[in-house]
Motif scaffolding. Structure first.
Motif, PDB file in Angstrom:
ATOM      1  N   GLN A  20       0.821  -1.214   0.000  1.00  0.00           N
ATOM      2  CA  GLN A  20       0.000   0.000   0.000  1.00  0.00           C
ATOM      3  C   GLN A  20       0.852   1.261   0.000  1.00  0.00           C
ATOM      4  OE1 GLN A  20      -3.043  -0.271   3.106  1.00  0.00           O
ATOM      5  NE2 GLN A  20      -4.218  -1.614   1.764  1.00  0.00           N
ATOM      6  N   ASP A  21       2.165   1.092  -0.120  1.00  0.00           N
ATOM      7  CA  ASP A  21       3.038   2.248  -0.324  1.00  0.00           C
ATOM      8  C   ASP A  21       3.026   2.599  -1.810  1.00  0.00           C
ATOM      9  OD1 ASP A  21       3.736   2.043   2.321  1.00  0.00           O
ATOM     10  OD2 ASP A  21       5.855   1.552   1.970  1.00  0.00           O
ATOM     11  N   ALA A  22       3.294   3.848  -2.100  1.00  0.00           N
ATOM     12  CA  ALA A  22       3.496   4.257  -3.498  1.00  0.00           C
ATOM     13  C   ALA A  22       4.593   5.299  -3.503  1.00  0.00           C
ATOM     14  CB  ALA A  22       2.207   4.834  -4.087  1.00  0.00           C
ATOM     15  N   ALA A  33       4.269   7.843  -0.414  1.00  0.00           N
ATOM     16  CA  ALA A  33       2.970   7.858   0.264  1.00  0.00           C
ATOM     17  C   ALA A  33       2.734   6.466   0.832  1.00  0.00           C
ATOM     18  CB  ALA A  33       1.858   8.235  -0.711  1.00  0.00           C
ATOM     19  N   ASP A  34       2.433   6.393   2.121  1.00  0.00           N
ATOM     20  CA  ASP A  34       2.179   5.115   2.799  1.00  0.00           C
ATOM     21  C   ASP A  34       0.672   5.056   3.065  1.00  0.00           C
ATOM     22  OD1 ASP A  34       1.875   3.004   4.551  1.00  0.00           O
ATOM     23  OD2 ASP A  34       3.549   3.575   5.858  1.00  0.00           O
ATOM     24  N   GLY A  35      -0.032   4.308   2.206  1.00  0.00           N
ATOM     25  CA  GLY A  35      -1.486   4.272   2.294  1.00  0.00           C
ATOM     26  C   GLY A  35      -1.974   3.438   3.461  1.00  0.00           C
ATOM     27  N   SER A 189       9.251   5.065   4.104  1.00  0.00           N
ATOM     28  CA  SER A 189       8.041   4.756   4.867  1.00  0.00           C
ATOM     29  C   SER A 189       8.461   4.098   6.177  1.00  0.00           C
ATOM     30  CB  SER A 189       7.112   3.841   4.055  1.00  0.00           C
ATOM     31  OG  SER A 189       7.754   2.615   3.769  1.00  0.00           O
ATOM     32  N   ASP A 190       7.490   3.938   7.075  1.00  0.00           N
ATOM     33  CA  ASP A 190       7.852   3.402   8.396  1.00  0.00           C
ATOM     34  C   ASP A 190       8.267   1.937   8.324  1.00  0.00           C
ATOM     35  OD1 ASP A 190       5.305   2.445   7.841  1.00  0.00           O
ATOM     36  OD2 ASP A 190       4.550   2.741   9.888  1.00  0.00           O
ATOM     37  N   GLY A 191       7.994   1.286   7.206  1.00  0.00           N
ATOM     38  CA  GLY A 191       8.472  -0.091   7.038  1.00  0.00           C
ATOM     39  C   GLY A 191       9.983  -0.182   7.045  1.00  0.00           C
ATOM     40  N   LEU A 192      10.655   0.936   6.746  1.00  0.00           N
ATOM     41  CA  LEU A 192      12.118   0.970   6.856  1.00  0.00           C
ATOM     42  C   LEU A 192      12.538   1.457   8.238  1.00  0.00           C
ATOM     43  CD1 LEU A 192      14.797   0.662   5.058  1.00  0.00           C
ATOM     44  CD2 LEU A 192      14.829   3.161   5.168  1.00  0.00           C
ATOM     45  N   HIS A 228       8.162  -6.418   8.456  1.00  0.00           N
ATOM     46  CA  HIS A 228       6.778  -6.491   8.940  1.00  0.00           C
ATOM     47  C   HIS A 228       5.800  -5.647   8.137  1.00  0.00           C
ATOM     48  CE1 HIS A 228       9.277  -7.694  12.413  1.00  0.00           C
ATOM     49  NE2 HIS A 228       8.278  -8.536  12.644  1.00  0.00           N
ATOM     50  N   ASP A 229       6.325  -4.645   7.428  1.00  0.00           N
ATOM     51  CA  ASP A 229       5.446  -3.692   6.735  1.00  0.00           C
ATOM     52  C   ASP A 229       5.999  -3.475   5.328  1.00  0.00           C
ATOM     53  OD1 ASP A 229       3.456  -1.845   6.266  1.00  0.00           O
ATOM     54  OD2 ASP A 229       4.200  -0.336   7.686  1.00  0.00           O
ATOM     55  N   ASN A 230       5.231  -2.766   4.525  1.00  0.00           N
ATOM     56  CA  ASN A 230       5.730  -2.369   3.207  1.00  0.00           C
ATOM     57  C   ASN A 230       6.935  -1.453   3.401  1.00  0.00           C
ATOM     58  OD1 ASN A 230       2.274  -1.840   2.304  1.00  0.00           O
ATOM     59  ND2 ASN A 230       3.449  -3.740   2.159  1.00  0.00           N
TER      60      ASN A 230
HETATM   61 MG    MG Z   1       3.768   1.631   6.605  1.00  0.00          MG
END
Ligand code: MG
Length: 399
Positions: A20-22, A33-35, A189-192, A228-230
């Protein structure tokens, strides 16, 4: 003149089913953008946001254009979520760097930001975070309620206080970037940032083997750490850079600007006015109820008349014999008939009070009692005086 080179990568990670990141990056604009939102709604919000900001900023490549682009994207996501129930609750973060032109035609890098995606600046291997997370836990750190260490594990660290597409108005952090040639800017994004600490980010993002290598290293490391996340990463490196002649660091809100106090009240003023109106209405209602209750009590307290003993003579009292609250019975008519002249049974009745519906009937009844007493005594004479005197202000206790 400002020029940068860029590399970008996005990855679903190891846990999520969809990404859901773009992101988007070119020579003048870089966006992540982290949707967020159920089903595919987060993807929709992130894609809409990036598409609109790209198009708007291309037409108006200055600070105002960048801010307005995000405001438009915000409204577009809000209205799409209203029109499509399956998109309810969607939103997105945005972190972007644009080359914005000033009035002299000089382009310098400007950072805009809403949410918890992050921007870092790297110089000589050192990392500095440029953005502040708009999350509950990080806001509490800034307020002094949490330490950064507590925030890092706090259950509300992922709960955003701002997002694109959440409300009709949006507050956007706008910051001029002070950079020199060779500096890198890391957007992610927060996935990093949730997977790698600052030392790892600094080390990997500063790697000298080219931007693409650094970006791939960062994504790989985040996946090794859990994924854990995109995960989305953009790395910019300035070849040349201008610093803005009028640097900005502020939050720009799309809420309507307050007008002058003489024409229109501000939001706070309107709020106060509404509160004042409500307080007056509640007060009026309360007083009306109190007045109504008092009127009913007053009516009941003085709705009847009775005969009583006033210093040895019959008198007409108005009120309830034992009083009601603060309403005590009052004498409305005195008579010349001595209580002692009544028949014994009538004397007892008077002392126990005799109720009559009106003052006149009470006076007539008193006269009849007196006549009955005279007949009993065999004296048919009349009392010395038959005039009744009315008093309405004397308050006494029933005899
Ligand atoms: Mg995220």
């Amino acid at each position: 003149m400002t020029r940068w080179r860029h590399a970008a990568a996005t990855d679903t990670g190891l846990v999520r089913q969809t990404n859901q990141d773009a992101l988007f990056a070119d020579d003048s604009l870089a966006i992540i953008a982290d949707g967020m939102g159920g089903h595919a709604a987060g993807e929709v919000a992130a894609a809409m946001c990036i598409d609109l900001v790209r198009r708007q900023f291309r037409e108006n490549p200055n600070v105002e254009g960048l801010v307005e682009a995000i405001q438009e994207a915000n409204l577009a996501v809000v209205s799409d979520a209203r029109e499509n129930p399956e998109h309810f609750g969607m939103g997105t973060t945005i972190i972007a760097v644009g080359l914005t032109y000033d009035l002299a035609g000089i382009a310098s890098p400007t950072l805009v930001h809403v949410g918890d995606s992050r921007a870092y600046q790297l110089r000589d291997g050192a990392l500095r975070q440029l953005s502040e997370d708009h999350s509950v836990a990080e806001e509490w750190v800034r307020m002094g309620r949490l330490t950064p260490e507590e925030a890092a594990v706090h259950p509300r660290r992922h709960q955003l206080t701002r997002g694109v597409g959440v409300e009709d108005t949006i507050a956007i952090d706008v910051t001029s970037i002070h950079a020199v040639a060779g500096d890198r800017i890391l957007l992610c994004s927060d996935g990093l940032s949730n997977e790698l600490d600052n030392d790892a980010l600094a080390h990997l993002a500063s790697a000298p083997n080219g931007l693409e290598f650094a970006v791939e290293s960062l994504v790989s490391a985040a996946k090794v750490a859990g994924g854990h996340d995109n995960i989305s990463v953009i790395l910019l490196e300035f070849d040349e850079v201008n610093v803005s002649a009028s640097p900005i660091r502020r939050t720009m809100s799309s809420a309507p600007p307050p007008a002058s106090a003489t024409t229109r009240p501000t939001g706070a003023g309107r709020r106060r006015r509404i509160v004042t109106w409500r307080v007056w209405a509640a007060t009026f209602l309360f007083l009306a109820v109190v007045a109504g209750v008092a009127a009913v009590i007053h009516w009941y307290a003085y709705s009847t008349y009775y005969l009583g003993n006033n210093n040895g003579a019959l008198a007409v009292f108005r009120g309830q014999p034992s009083g009601v609250l603060w309403y005590k019975p009052e004498i409305v008519a005195e008579t010349p008939y001595p209580v002692a002249d009544l028949r014994p049974s009538d004397r007892r009745a008077v002392n126990a009070t005799i109720s009559e519906p009106t003052e006149e009937e009470a006076i007539t009844y008193a006269k009849n009692l007196y006549k009955a007493g005279e007949l009993t005594r065999g004296n048919l004479g009349t009392p010395t005086t038959t005039t009744t005197t009315t008093t309405t202000t004397t308050t006494t206790t029933p005899g």
